[in-house]
Enzyme design. Structure first.
Site, mmCIF file in Angstrom:
data_model
loop_
_atom_site.group_PDB
_atom_site.id
_atom_site.type_symbol
_atom_site.label_atom_id
_atom_site.label_comp_id
_atom_site.label_asym_id
_atom_site.label_seq_id
_atom_site.Cartn_x
_atom_site.Cartn_y
_atom_site.Cartn_z
ATOM 1 N N ASN A 180 75.099 14.062 -48.157
ATOM 2 C CA ASN A 180 75.294 14.734 -47.149
ATOM 3 C C ASN A 180 75.398 14.180 -45.668
ATOM 4 O O ASN A 180 74.744 13.326 -45.549
ATOM 5 C CB ASN A 180 73.861 15.749 -47.194
ATOM 6 C CG ASN A 180 73.625 16.616 -47.995
ATOM 7 O OD1 ASN A 180 74.694 16.790 -48.992
ATOM 8 N ND2 ASN A 180 72.455 17.525 -48.144
ATOM 9 N N THR A 238 74.612 15.043 -39.091
ATOM 10 C CA THR A 238 74.228 14.616 -37.670
ATOM 11 C C THR A 238 75.452 13.846 -37.001
ATOM 12 O O THR A 238 76.074 14.255 -35.869
ATOM 13 C CB THR A 238 73.057 13.635 -37.680
ATOM 14 O OG1 THR A 238 72.044 14.212 -38.282
ATOM 15 C CG2 THR A 238 72.888 13.310 -36.186
ATOM 16 N N ALA A 264 72.034 11.050 -44.645
ATOM 17 C CA ALA A 264 73.122 9.632 -44.877
ATOM 18 C C ALA A 264 73.728 9.191 -43.425
ATOM 19 O O ALA A 264 74.204 8.116 -43.431
ATOM 20 C CB ALA A 264 74.053 9.622 -45.827
ATOM 21 N N ASP A 310 72.659 25.008 -47.672
ATOM 22 C CA ASP A 310 71.973 23.739 -47.541
ATOM 23 C C ASP A 310 70.583 24.079 -47.110
ATOM 24 O O ASP A 310 70.707 25.038 -46.196
ATOM 25 C CB ASP A 310 72.786 22.611 -46.520
ATOM 26 C CG ASP A 310 72.131 21.340 -46.500
ATOM 27 O OD1 ASP A 310 71.483 20.881 -47.411
ATOM 28 O OD2 ASP A 310 72.154 20.762 -45.524
HETATM 29 ZN ZN LIG Z 1 69.144 17.832 -45.910
#
Ligand SMILES: [Zn+2]
Length: 280
Positions: free
Chosen positions: A227, A230, A207, A81
């Site tokens: 994705n 968090t 998201a 990523d």
């Molecule tokens: Zn990202």
């Protein structure tokens, strides 16, 4: 089996759902993802940012997932990523990644095209899919930014795909990384316009913190990978805090880490249900 992200996403795009992509940090988050895949039997993308690879070692993450998934027939992808160089993509591919992102979104359009194409030229012949990025995904201070300027333009997306041959494309439609300050404004219409213009599967970053309804609307408009990072890190930390609140004297990591794993799993299950359109 480890397969490319694009393979999972093309099927998702045809059938109207999205593949959830989960950022893992360490063994405990890898265990959480593996246990949920075993339980739900649905493909996901397991991904790591460069900082995570610096933390644990590039080869460590594919090795952990291979070991944890050895007895499980469900397909999944191992994805880099926000990769930032061809050299890093090459190292990841050599370690067993089936998919890499090159994020040139902060560069000029021409530099983004040139450097992304270096990665696709290298990776695609090895059946490794490449995610490019165009437009701006927020993440720092939310000021009086011109929102329209941050959205990916349909004409640029079309040209970018033609010139780079990326397998999948992350687009800017108003999302941001990290924790949102205030209500995010997501341009669902723009997702629809890009999806109608190009057949390439589209990716939504940032998201965590979007409502389930907004995420569903983005999938209906044409997003096929979402994705989540968090919210998983928050769940992990909350799980550990809860264990220490229960017993401040606990000293065995195998005990308090189990609390973290179980908290992450709750979030993973919820995100898989949203992405696959499963109503509980
Ligand atoms: Zn990202």
């Amino acid at each position: 089996m480890v397969v490319s992200s694009a393979r999972l996403m093309k099927k998702a795009s045809r059938e109207g759902y999205a593949i959830p992509a989960f950022n893992i940090d360490n063994l405990e988050s890898a265990i959480a993802v593996s246990e949920v895949i075993h339980e739900m039997r649905l493909p996901v993308i397991v991904q790591m940012i460069p900082r995570t690879l610096n933390y644990g070692g590039i080869a460590m993450y594919p090795a952990m997932m291979r070991e944890l998934m050895a007895d499980c027939p469900v397909d999944y992808a191992l994805h880099l990523d926000h990769g930032n160089s061809l050299a890093l993509a090459q190292k990841c591919i050599a370690s067993g990644f089936s998919s890499v992102m090159f994020d040139g979104s902060a560069m000029s359009f021409e530099d983004n095209v040139r450097l992304t194409k270096e990665v696709t030229d290298y990776a695609l012949p090895m059946d490794v899919s490449v995610e490019g990025e165009l437009g701006t995904i927020g993440g720092k201070e939310e000021g009086d930014t011109d929102l329209e300027a941050t959205y990916t333009k349909v004409s640029e997306a079309t040209e970018f795909i033609r010139r780079t041959n990326v397998s999948t494309l992350a687009i800017g439609v108003g999302t941001a990384h990290g924790v949102y300050k205030g209500e995010p404004k997501i341009n669902v219409q723009r997702i629809k316009e890009i999806h109608e213009a190009i057949p390439t599967p589209l990716v939504l970053h940032g998201a965590s913190g979007l409502s389930d309804e907004v995420v569903r609307a983005c999938i209906e408009a044409g997003i096929s990978k979402i994705n989540f990072a968090t919210e998983l890190r928050q769940a992990y930390t909350n799980g550990i805090k809860a264990e220490f609140a229960k017993d401040p004297e606990v000293f065995d990591p195998k005990i308090y880490m189990r609390g973290a794993i179980d908290e992450i799993k709750k979030v993973l299950r919820a995100k898989i249900n949203i992405c696959y359109g499963i109503n509980e």
